[in-house]
Write an enzyme that holds these catalytic residues in place. Structure first.
Site, PDB file in Angstrom:
ATOM      1  N   GLY A   1      -2.877 -10.453   9.089  1.00 49.80           N
ATOM      2  CA  GLY A   1      -2.240 -10.916  10.317  1.00 49.80           C
ATOM      3  C   GLY A   1      -1.947 -12.409  10.332  1.00 49.80           C
ATOM      4  O   GLY A   1      -1.560 -12.957  11.354  1.00 49.80           O
TER       5      GLY A   1
ATOM      6  N   HIS B   1      -4.286  -8.721  15.642  1.00 49.05           N
ATOM      7  CA  HIS B   1      -3.794  -7.922  14.512  1.00 49.05           C
ATOM      8  C   HIS B   1      -4.894  -7.146  13.799  1.00 49.05           C
ATOM      9  O   HIS B   1      -4.689  -6.635  12.703  1.00 49.05           O
ATOM     10  CB  HIS B   1      -3.024  -8.775  13.499  1.00 49.05           C
ATOM     11  CG  HIS B   1      -1.849  -9.481  14.098  1.00 49.05           C
ATOM     12  ND1 HIS B   1      -0.854  -8.818  14.776  1.00 49.05           N
ATOM     13  CD2 HIS B   1      -1.506 -10.790  14.134  1.00 49.05           C
ATOM     14  CE1 HIS B   1       0.042  -9.690  15.198  1.00 49.05           C
ATOM     15  NE2 HIS B   1      -0.331 -10.892  14.835  1.00 49.05           N
TER      16      HIS B   1
ATOM     17  N   ASN C   1      -0.547  -0.449   2.024  1.00 43.78           N
ATOM     18  CA  ASN C   1      -1.880  -0.769   1.522  1.00 43.78           C
ATOM     19  C   ASN C   1      -2.226   0.209   0.411  1.00 43.78           C
ATOM     20  O   ASN C   1      -2.120   1.422   0.585  1.00 43.78           O
ATOM     21  CB  ASN C   1      -2.916  -0.690   2.642  1.00 43.78           C
ATOM     22  CG  ASN C   1      -2.693  -1.779   3.666  1.00 43.78           C
ATOM     23  OD1 ASN C   1      -2.440  -2.927   3.308  1.00 43.78           O
ATOM     24  ND2 ASN C   1      -2.741  -1.432   4.928  1.00 43.78           N
TER      25      ASN C   1
ATOM     26  N   ARG D   1      -4.935   1.311  -1.059  1.00 45.07           N
ATOM     27  CA  ARG D   1      -6.382   1.574  -1.092  1.00 45.07           C
ATOM     28  C   ARG D   1      -6.741   2.545   0.031  1.00 45.07           C
ATOM     29  O   ARG D   1      -5.893   2.888   0.847  1.00 45.07           O
ATOM     30  CB  ARG D   1      -7.136   0.265  -0.864  1.00 45.07           C
ATOM     31  CG  ARG D   1      -6.691  -0.381   0.441  1.00 45.07           C
ATOM     32  CD  ARG D   1      -7.513  -1.542   0.885  1.00 45.07           C
ATOM     33  NE  ARG D   1      -6.829  -2.316   1.902  1.00 45.07           N
ATOM     34  CZ  ARG D   1      -6.821  -2.053   3.192  1.00 45.07           C
ATOM     35  NH1 ARG D   1      -7.460  -0.992   3.659  1.00 45.07           N
ATOM     36  NH2 ARG D   1      -6.166  -2.817   4.043  1.00 45.07           N
TER      37      ARG D   1
END
Ligand code: ADP
Length: 447
Positions: A165, A235, A289, A291
């Protein structure tokens, strides 16, 4: 299948991965800092190796120590959890060079998605809808003005290397643009060592909706539906649910299908999350992302599939246990992130937990590495557990969540449990009627 997996993480996620390994009959090694010698995952692992002092850079981020721990214990794979080294391409490459399997995608895929400009370009090429904006890095003011005028104000300037963020500036009008571009670029250079920034349309009232995907490593991709993570503070996600109260079945199938195909075309291997902002029926890619996510249990609750088992299977070359048509969505799930923080100021509250009692009963899951008498060290993030509740529909899920929150006892420290007790009684939350700014506005009003 692997003989022995080293878990390069701590806290609830280390325990989560350890449980999956035990179920699969795989030996476990955990690494830990001196501050975590008494942690639950250390107590439950088959073997443990102390890799350094409390600061993360000397322990959980210390690649050489972790590789050495693999060699000493004979671990043939590493699960990185989330955070720490989970999206570190160099770590994935180094493990590969040592013939140790990184349970995650290739270093190259991590690298593409870690660079936001490159990620956005790749997403666009794969047919994923993106936020309108510049086609790459923007360096001069004239170009910035031209692009902003074309897409319309407000616009947001984002750092290509940004994360967590940070590194974003909004320009409401052309008058703000020059300063926004300059400060975003200077700050990105200082914070990330890369001053490349790009421009995109600033969406005013979006929801955060993300799609859980998996590539099997053989060119096939599937999706496990979406999660709605719009309730955020600074965020940071606070409450996540699946399915999203905002999507209909047609939208779900459409965005899921696009993501699954993209993952297949990319030749991606393992778990990934494709994040979108969603406004007026349209999806806009923001990042991927590479993961496992903190909020993966809500997806597990509604699909009945253990995503860590799938990660381990895929990494070992065994492919996914399910095809797209086997993935069925059942009911509704909500996750509350319980942090050791003051519920009003959100300042961390480390210390000793004098009493820890978790709720139980049908549809309740608590993922946590803490216990009565455990001392929370001050060095790491403040997540101490996750409460995940499942019901046949959202109404039943909310009823059960309210009951579970009442049963939950954490004494000795402050936690964010009172915040969730407030949220569960709020009419907007009950109606699923919130966007990414809702929680901040609610907290400002409460002050
Ligand atoms: P990070 O990697 O730092 O988390 P993201 O690109 O995922 O960065 O964006 C983080 C958050 O910033 C989003 O969840 C959203 O709240 C806000 N944001 C990012 N891009 C936009 C945009 N184009 N319009 C509005 N808000 C945005």
């Amino acid at each position: 299948m692997f003989q022995k997996i080293l878990i390069a993480n701590r806290g609830e996620i280390a325990l989560r991965v350890l449980r999956a390994c035990k179920e699969l009959g795989i030996q476990t090694v955990v690494v830990h800092s001196t501050a975590d010698a008494d942690a639950m995952h250390v107590r439950l692992a088959d073997e443990s190796v102390c890799i350094g002092p409390p600061p993360s850079r000397d322990s959980y981020l210390n690649i050489h120590q972790i590789v050495a721990a693999c060699e000493i214990t004979g671990a043939d794979a590493v699960h990185p959890g989330y955070g720490f080294l989970s999206e570190n391409a160099k770590f994935a490459d180094i493990l590969a060079a040592h013939n140790i399997t990184f349970i995650g995608p290739t270093g190259d895929h991590i690298r593409i998605m870690g660079d936001k400009i490159e990620a956005k370009r790749t997403a666009k090429r794969l047919g994923i809808p993106v936020v309108p904006g510049s086609d790459g890095a923007v360096t001069d003011q004239k170009e910035a003005r031209r692009i902003a005028a074309e897409i319309g104000y407000p616009v947001i300037i984002k750092a290509s290397a940004g994360g967590g963020g940070r590194g974003m500036k909004v320009a409401l009008t052309e008058a703000d643009l020059e300063i926004a571009l300059q400060t975003a670029s200077t700050e990105a250079g200082a914070a990330f060592g890369d001053d490349a920034v790009y421009i995109e349309k600033y969406l005013e009232k979006p929801r955060h909706i993300e799609v859980q995907v998996f590539g099997d490593g053989f060119g096939r991709g599937v999706h496990f539906g979406e999660r709605d993570c719009s309730l955020q503070r600074r965020h940071q996600k606070v409450w996540e649910e699946a399915p999203s109260p905002a999507l209909n079945a047609e939208e779900r199938a459409r965005i899921g299908g696009i993501c699954a195909k993209a993952i297949a075309d990319l030749g991606y291997s393992g778990a990934g999350t494709i994040e979108f902002l969603y406004e007026n029926g349209e999806f806009y890619f923001i990042e991927m992302n590479t993961r496992l996510q903190v909020e993966h249990p809500v997806t597990e609750a509604i699909t009945g599939i253990d995503l860590v088992h799938e990660q381990i299977r895929v990494a070992s070359g065994g492919g996914l246990s399910v095809k797209q048509e086997d993935i069925k969505f059942n009911g509704h799930a909500i996750e509350c992130r319980i942090n050791a923080e003051d519920p009003r100021t959100f300042t961390p509250s480390p210390g000793t937990i004098t009493h820890f009692h978790t709720p139980g009963g049908l549809g309740i899951r608590v993922d946590s590495g803490v216990y009565s008498g455990y001392k929370i060290p001050p060095y790491y993030d403040s997540l101490i557990g996750k409460l995940i509740v499942h019901g046949r529909n959202r109404v039943e899920c909310m009823m059960r969540l309210r009951r579970a929150l009442d049963e939950f006892v954490v004494d000795g420290i402050k936690t964010t449990l009172p915040l969730f007790r407030d949220l569960v009684g709020n009419a907007d939350i009950a109606n699923g009627d919130y966007d990414i700014h809702w929680l901040e506005k609610y907290l400002a009003k409460e002050e």
